[in-house]
Design an enzyme around this catalytic site. Structure first.
Site, PDB file in Angstrom:
ATOM      1  N   HIS A 283       0.854  -1.183   0.000  1.00 52.12           N
ATOM      2  CA  HIS A 283       0.000   0.000   0.000  1.00 52.12           C
ATOM      3  C   HIS A 283       0.889   1.232   0.000  1.00 52.12           C
ATOM      4  CE1 HIS A 283      -4.108   1.368   0.274  1.00 52.12           C
ATOM      5  NE2 HIS A 283      -3.638   2.405   0.944  1.00 52.12           N
TER       6      HIS A 283
ATOM      7  N   GLU B  49      -2.141 -12.537   6.721  1.00 53.62           N
ATOM      8  CA  GLU B  49      -1.689 -11.412   7.546  1.00 53.62           C
ATOM      9  C   GLU B  49      -2.700 -10.997   8.627  1.00 53.62           C
ATOM     10  OE1 GLU B  49      -0.014 -11.930   4.892  1.00 53.62           O
ATOM     11  OE2 GLU B  49       1.972 -11.117   5.234  1.00 53.62           O
TER      12      GLU B  49
ATOM     13  N   TYR C  99      -5.940 -10.476   8.286  1.00 55.43           N
ATOM     14  CA  TYR C  99      -7.095  -9.683   7.859  1.00 55.43           C
ATOM     15  C   TYR C  99      -8.375 -10.536   7.902  1.00 55.43           C
ATOM     16  CZ  TYR C  99      -3.724  -6.148   6.438  1.00 55.43           C
ATOM     17  OH  TYR C  99      -2.728  -5.204   6.439  1.00 55.43           O
TER      18      TYR C  99
ATOM     19  N   ARG D 295      -3.848 -15.267  -1.589  1.00 55.71           N
ATOM     20  CA  ARG D 295      -2.742 -15.164  -0.617  1.00 55.71           C
ATOM     21  C   ARG D 295      -3.147 -15.911   0.632  1.00 55.71           C
ATOM     22  NH1 ARG D 295       0.817 -10.233   0.606  1.00 55.71           N
ATOM     23  NH2 ARG D 295       2.398 -11.191   1.919  1.00 55.71           N
TER      24      ARG D 295
ATOM     25  N   HIS E 124      -0.355  -9.463  11.612  1.00 55.53           N
ATOM     26  CA  HIS E 124       0.283  -8.212  12.039  1.00 55.53           C
ATOM     27  C   HIS E 124       0.559  -8.204  13.538  1.00 55.53           C
ATOM     28  CE1 HIS E 124       0.538  -6.273   8.288  1.00 55.53           C
ATOM     29  NE2 HIS E 124      -0.758  -6.164   8.081  1.00 55.53           N
TER      30      HIS E 124
ATOM     31  N   ARG F 191       9.042  -4.601  -1.696  1.00 55.97           N
ATOM     32  CA  ARG F 191       9.983  -3.533  -1.370  1.00 55.97           C
ATOM     33  C   ARG F 191      11.204  -3.527  -2.298  1.00 55.97           C
ATOM     34  NH1 ARG F 191      11.011  -4.785   4.716  1.00 55.97           N
ATOM     35  NH2 ARG F 191      11.154  -6.848   3.780  1.00 55.97           N
TER      36      ARG F 191
ATOM     37  N   GLN G 114      11.808   2.091   6.700  1.00 55.15           N
ATOM     38  CA  GLN G 114      11.718   3.477   7.179  1.00 55.15           C
ATOM     39  C   GLN G 114      10.891   4.408   6.288  1.00 55.15           C
ATOM     40  OE1 GLN G 114      16.075   3.313   8.785  1.00 55.15           O
ATOM     41  NE2 GLN G 114      15.358   5.387   9.026  1.00 55.15           N
TER      42      GLN G 114
ATOM     43  N   CYS H 229       8.890   3.099   3.620  1.00 52.41           N
ATOM     44  CA  CYS H 229       7.730   2.418   3.022  1.00 52.41           C
ATOM     45  C   CYS H 229       6.716   2.085   4.116  1.00 52.41           C
ATOM     46  CB  CYS H 229       8.167   1.214   2.200  1.00 52.41           C
ATOM     47  SG  CYS H 229       9.202   0.039   3.076  1.00 52.41           S
TER      48      CYS H 229
ATOM     49  N   ALA I  38      24.268  11.008   2.112  1.00 53.57           N
ATOM     50  CA  ALA I  38      23.864  12.253   1.430  1.00 53.57           C
ATOM     51  C   ALA I  38      24.811  12.561   0.277  1.00 53.57           C
ATOM     52  CB  ALA I  38      23.855  13.413   2.427  1.00 53.57           C
TER      53      ALA I  38
ATOM     54  N   LYS J  62      14.793  10.872  29.410  1.00 57.03           N
ATOM     55  CA  LYS J  62      13.331  10.995  29.302  1.00 57.03           C
ATOM     56  C   LYS J  62      12.645   9.963  30.201  1.00 57.03           C
ATOM     57  CE  LYS J  62      13.323  10.825  24.682  1.00 57.03           C
ATOM     58  NZ  LYS J  62      14.630  11.281  24.264  1.00 57.03           N
TER      59      LYS J  62
ATOM     60  N   LEU K 205      19.501  13.330  11.915  1.00 55.07           N
ATOM     61  CA  LEU K 205      20.435  12.541  11.127  1.00 55.07           C
ATOM     62  C   LEU K 205      19.831  11.169  10.844  1.00 55.07           C
ATOM     63  CD1 LEU K 205      23.413  11.745  10.161  1.00 55.07           C
ATOM     64  CD2 LEU K 205      23.566  10.728  12.406  1.00 55.07           C
TER      65      LEU K 205
HETATM   66  P1  NAP Z   1      19.196  10.237  18.800  1.00 59.72           P
HETATM   67  O1  NAP Z   1      18.140   9.411  18.231  1.00 59.72           O
HETATM   68  O2  NAP Z   1      19.091  11.690  18.730  1.00 59.72           O
HETATM   69  O3  NAP Z   1      19.332   9.749  20.315  1.00 59.72           O
HETATM   70  C1  NAP Z   1      20.265  10.189  21.189  1.00 59.72           C
HETATM   71  C2  NAP Z   1      19.672  10.099  22.582  1.00 59.72           C
HETATM   72  O4  NAP Z   1      20.627  10.644  23.453  1.00 59.72           O
HETATM   73  C3  NAP Z   1      18.431  10.947  22.701  1.00 59.72           C
HETATM   74  O5  NAP Z   1      17.304  10.111  22.566  1.00 59.72           O
HETATM   75  C4  NAP Z   1      18.580  11.630  24.054  1.00 59.72           C
HETATM   76  O6  NAP Z   1      17.721  10.949  24.969  1.00 59.72           O
HETATM   77  C5  NAP Z   1      20.024  11.423  24.459  1.00 59.72           C
HETATM   78  N1  NAP Z   1      20.713  12.705  24.531  1.00 59.72           N
HETATM   79  C6  NAP Z   1      20.736  13.707  23.629  1.00 59.72           C
HETATM   80  N2  NAP Z   1      21.499  14.727  24.061  1.00 59.72           N
HETATM   81  C7  NAP Z   1      21.975  14.378  25.268  1.00 59.72           C
HETATM   82  C8  NAP Z   1      22.826  15.008  26.207  1.00 59.72           C
HETATM   83  N3  NAP Z   1      23.322  16.211  25.985  1.00 59.72           N
HETATM   84  N4  NAP Z   1      23.110  14.349  27.336  1.00 59.72           N
HETATM   85  C9  NAP Z   1      22.604  13.131  27.568  1.00 59.72           C
HETATM   86  N5  NAP Z   1      21.788  12.484  26.725  1.00 59.72           N
HETATM   87  C10 NAP Z   1      21.484  13.107  25.575  1.00 59.72           C
HETATM   88  O7  NAP Z   1      20.589   9.907  18.183  1.00 59.72           O
HETATM   89  P2  NAP Z   1      21.221   8.530  17.731  1.00 59.72           P
HETATM   90  O8  NAP Z   1      20.843   7.398  18.600  1.00 59.72           O
HETATM   91  O9  NAP Z   1      22.652   8.851  17.613  1.00 59.72           O
HETATM   92  O10 NAP Z   1      20.608   8.277  16.323  1.00 59.72           O
HETATM   93  C11 NAP Z   1      20.833   9.215  15.305  1.00 59.72           C
HETATM   94  C12 NAP Z   1      19.924   8.958  14.140  1.00 59.72           C
HETATM   95  O11 NAP Z   1      20.280   7.750  13.527  1.00 59.72           O
HETATM   96  C13 NAP Z   1      18.468   8.890  14.532  1.00 59.72           C
HETATM   97  O12 NAP Z   1      17.798   9.995  13.981  1.00 59.72           O
HETATM   98  C14 NAP Z   1      18.000   7.638  13.917  1.00 59.72           C
HETATM   99  O13 NAP Z   1      16.986   7.915  12.957  1.00 59.72           O
HETATM  100  C15 NAP Z   1      19.157   7.048  13.148  1.00 59.72           C
HETATM  101  N6  NAP Z   1      19.286   5.634  13.492  1.00 59.72           N
HETATM  102  C16 NAP Z   1      18.198   4.852  13.424  1.00 59.72           C
HETATM  103  C17 NAP Z   1      18.287   3.541  13.754  1.00 59.72           C
HETATM  104  C18 NAP Z   1      17.085   2.651  13.668  1.00 59.72           C
HETATM  105  O14 NAP Z   1      17.078   1.638  14.253  1.00 59.72           O
HETATM  106  N7  NAP Z   1      16.049   2.987  12.951  1.00 59.72           N
HETATM  107  C19 NAP Z   1      19.473   3.016  14.176  1.00 59.72           C
HETATM  108  C20 NAP Z   1      20.569   3.836  14.249  1.00 59.72           C
HETATM  109  C21 NAP Z   1      20.457   5.152  13.924  1.00 59.72           C
HETATM  110  P3  NAP Z   1      17.405  11.533  26.430  1.00 59.72           P
HETATM  111  O15 NAP Z   1      17.378  13.026  26.287  1.00 59.72           O
HETATM  112  O16 NAP Z   1      16.107  10.950  26.829  1.00 59.72           O
HETATM  113  O17 NAP Z   1      18.482  11.043  27.273  1.00 59.72           O
HETATM  114 FE1  SF4 Z   2      13.327  -1.406   1.291  1.00 60.45          FE
HETATM  115 FE2  SF4 Z   2      13.816   0.426   3.202  1.00 60.45          FE
HETATM  116 FE3  SF4 Z   2      13.227   1.112   0.686  1.00 60.45          FE
HETATM  117 FE4  SF4 Z   2      11.331   0.109   2.224  1.00 60.45          FE
HETATM  118  S1  SF4 Z   2      12.405   2.014   2.562  1.00 60.45           S
HETATM  119  S2  SF4 Z   2      11.730  -0.422   0.118  1.00 60.45           S
HETATM  120  S3  SF4 Z   2      12.494  -1.398   3.348  1.00 60.45           S
HETATM  121  S4  SF4 Z   2      15.032   0.018   1.384  1.00 60.45           S
END
Ligand code: NAP
Ligand code: SF4
Length: 676
Positions: free
Chosen positions: A33, A171, A173, A221, A259, A318, A346, A348, A391, A568, A660
């Site tokens: 979807h 799934e 449904y 399905r 689901h 995907r 992320q 989709c 980027a 938090k 980021l």
């Molecule tokens: P983040 O998501 O911004 O998390 C960092 C955490 O550190 C915050 O949740 C915050 O939580 C804490 N923090 C921030 N400033 C602080 C400070 N001055 N002192 C103490 N604690 C502090 O950063 P990240 O984990 O580095 O991830 C970066 C990006 O990478 C994210 O936007 C994410 O989308 C992406 N990423 C995603 C995945 C995934 O699984 N989808 C995996 C890796 C990375 P509190 O304030 O509650 O402590």
């Molecule tokens: Fe695949 Fe991620 Fe693109 Fe979805 S967003 S189609 S899971 S690479």
């Protein structure tokens, strides 16, 4: 004259004879979807989206779900096919696909108790855990109405030029809800014995076949593995499959997991083709073609499945969002140029489940084919891109594709930036494919790559445009004792292999805090690369002795004692991906990671980590404290370039560090380069 088999993937690309028609190969684009289905004005975009996949060689695509009636629709205003007024808009989709040499089927999906509105219906009034609305229990005449509505919707699909329909029976449904006692507690002719419970899907397929005649594809399905307690038994799955075949289905597609299942079925940590064993087992029981699915994103894997007789077709959804030219690239022996789906969800599914339009993290053109195009430029420029993370890679390769003369600088000895760390986390091995793809694209588009090179403002003066993609630096929080030897930044661990002790506190529970915790609690081979181990960890019963195919989980012992902390006062990991966050939380719980919110950090010293939780002070006796507290932008090049009068733009983490993430970075890089 019969065509010669393809020399690269002969079985995947072999035609499939369906009797009254032929599919040109074994690739079915599975239903997904996109959010474009819900509004008539978005149909020109939907048409272009499917036409590009047909031009890219897909034999047959299946649309996102369309409900056969109002009560079965997902949410108010969601896509349905229930009146002749709705037919016309589809003609542009089917016309575009046929012109491109493909076939397309409309998916008929009745949400049942998964619907997000108060008119939802189901076998019984049993609320699902994923919506706030309890469904109305259908009276007997109401069940018959649903069957008639499926048949009428299929007839409308035929009028709209579709080559077939897919009846969504899996799934969790509506149809699935009738099949199992978990949701069907009826005592009339539609409940009780399995024969009664399966009457609904069988009558739907019969009704659809009668409505559309013999020469129309009906894909059913079928939920081959429910992965829920009280799900179907293997014997029930087989009984249903045989009855669906007899009722007139052309192809049976595999459905895996409801689901609400506690086993992940499609996220990146699921092994490739993890559930094809069940399609293979099922294929022994029926005579019509069987399509397999879930985490198949590579032509080699698809070819092996067909060659070894595990299935007759492979469904990929995907992977075709990620690369519409998947099939033509494979056919031409250019599989290394495929933009591989990394199963991150992320852009989709996470979007779909938030009622936003879907796209793709690695391909921002997905679902934006009519507005984001990488056309050749009439005025080639000299472009410098500084930083070869997501980027910079997307910006450099899109600009070069368009005919600009691009030089890509990075001070590291390889491309990839933060992705080089992500790919080391168990379960994120797929991320390597994005780097392979960009590496190859750098070669084919003629980007001049300068690694081990620090770009300075003076070096960049001769360029017409400079894109600053210098990324981020880890944020150092204000905690006393940060220079204590116990303290490590996440980069020390994930990039530089710093030794880590047995007792660890991880500070910051964002995506990276979770990643680090998974990395350090795991030992040995990643279960993603070892399906047997993965099935054990998640409790999937491949002997299928139990209802739903579940058995007790046996997670491997954690390599370390880890405490994950955040400031938090909310549950940890709450803000992770909508469809993947629960998998990360469960993985860490299974590794006995202690999760603590509402923390204040005081100091690190020889005793350990001094913190308070709420008002309660404590000392965590740990060997290491790993800092994962987000990032700050690295953009020191901007001011000197501006002073020198050079056109410079920030992209990716260098632009916004707080958000980021690779989705934003690749999207921004591509769009900036498309506009150069
Ligand atoms: P983040 O998501 O911004 O998390 C960092 C955490 O550190 C915050 O949740 C915050 O939580 C804490 N923090 C921030 N400033 C602080 C400070 N001055 N002192 C103490 N604690 C502090 O950063 P990240 O984990 O580095 O991830 C970066 C990006 O990478 C994210 O936007 C994410 O989308 C992406 N990423 C995603 C995945 C995934 O699984 N989808 C995996 C890796 C990375 P509190 O304030 O509650 O402590
Ligand atoms: Fe695949 Fe991620 Fe693109 Fe979805 S967003 S189609 S899971 S690479």
């Amino acid at each position: 004259m019969t065509a010669q088999p393809n020399p690269h993937y002969p079985k995947l690309l072999e035609p499939l004879d369906l009797g009254f028609t032929e599919l040109k190969n074994r690739v079915l684009m599975g239903s997904m979807h996109t959010g474009l289905e819900d509004r008539e004005k978005k149909f020109p975009r939907l048409a272009r989206y499917f036409a590009e996949r047909a031009e890219g060689g897909v034999a047959i695509s299946v649309t996102g779900g369309f409900s056969p009636n109002l009560e079965g629709s997902f949410y108010p205003g969601a896509s349905k096919m229930s009146s002749s007024r709705e037919v016309k808009r589809h003609l542009q989709v089917t016309g575009a696909v046929h012109e491109a040499g493909g076939k397309i089927a409309l998916q008929l999906l009745h949400a049942g108790r998964y619907a997000y509105h108060p008119l939802s219906v189901a076998p019984n009034r049993i609320k699902s855990p994923i919506t706030p609305f309890a469904p109305l229990a259908l009276p007997g005449w109401g069940v018959k109405k649903q069957i008639r509505d499926f048949a009428a919707a299929a007839k409308l699909a035929q009028k709209a030029g579709y080559d077939g329909v897919e009846v969504m029976g899996s799934e969790g449904y509506f149809i699935n809800q009738f099949l199992v006692e978990h949701t069907n507690r009826r005592t009339d002719e539609w409940g009780g014995s399995f024969e009664n419970r399966m009457k609904l899907p069988v009558q739907i397929v019969k009704g659809v076949r009668e409505a559309v005649g013999p020469e129309f594809i009906i894909i059913y399905r079928l939920s081959m593995l429910d992965l829920i307690e009280k799900g179907s038994t293997w014997e029930e799955v087989v009984t249903l499959g045989k009855a669906i075949e007899a009722a007139g289905a052309t192809i049976i597609n595999t459905g895996i997991g409801w689901h609400e299942a506690r086993v992940p079925t499609i996220v990146t940590s699921v092994p490739r083709a993890a559930f094809t064993w069940v399609s293979e087992k099922f294929k022994q029981e029926v005579n019509i073609p069987v399509c397999t699915t879930n985490r198949i994103n590579d032509p080699e894997v698809g070819n092996d499945i067909i060659a070894s007789g595990q299935a007759d077709m492979v469904s990929m959804a995907r992977p075709l969002l990620a690369d519409p030219d998947f099939v033509v690239k494979a056919a031409a022996g250019r599989a290394d140029e495929i933009n591989t789906c990394i199963a991150c969800n992320q852009a989709c599914l996470d979007h779909t489940f938030q009622a936003k339009e879907a796209s793709c993290l690695v391909n921002p053109r997905a679902c934006h084919e009519t507005e984001l195009n990488y056309d050749k430029t009439d005025a080639p420029k000299k472009v410098a891109v500084v930083g070869a993370g997501p980027a910079g890679l997307s910006a450099a390769t899109v600009a070069a594709q368009r005919g600009h003369k691009v030089t890509l600088f990075d001070q590291a000895d390889k491309i990839g930036g933060q992705f080089n760390m992500a790919k080391r986390v168990p379960g994120k091995e797929e991320f390597e494919n994005t780097l392979r793809y960009f590496g190859r694209l750098i070669e084919t588009t003629g980007v001049k790559l300068k690694l081990n090179t620090r770009a300075t403002a003076s070096k960049l003066k001769g360029f017409d445009e400079v894109l600053i993609a210098t990324g981020v630096t880890p944020r150092k929080p204000d905690i006393e004792g940060l220079d204590h030897p116990k303290v490590l930044m996440y980069t020390d661990v994930l990039r530089d292999d710093a030794p880590v002790g047995n007792k660890v506190a991880v500070v910051g529970a964002g995506g990276i805090g979770f990643d680090i915790s998974e990395y350090i609690t795991h030992q040995g081979e990643s279960p993603t690369l070892n399906p047997e181990e993965w099935n054990k960890e998640w409790g999937v019963d491949t002997s299928y002795q139990t209802r739903g195919g579940l058995k007790p989980k046996e997670p491997s012992a954690p390599a370390r004692e880890v405490t994950l902390l955040q400031r938090k006062d909310e549950s940890l990991g709450k803000r992770l991906g909508k469809t993947s966050g629960w998998v990360h939380r469960t993985t860490l719980r299974d590794k006995n990671v202690k999760m603590m919110g509402n923390c204040q950090y005081h100091k690190v010293d020889d005793q350990g980590f001094h913190i308070s939780v709420g008002d309660e002070p404590m000392i965590l006796d740990v060997d290491n404290v790993i800092i994962c507290t987000g990032q700050e932008s690295l953009r020191e090049l901007l001011a000197p370039l501006e002073e020198a009068g050079v056109n410079a733009q920030l992209i990716g983490g260098a632009d916004v560090a707080s958000e980021l993430d690779a989705k934003r970075a690749i999207n921004q890089g591509s769009r900036v380069a498309a506009a150069l």
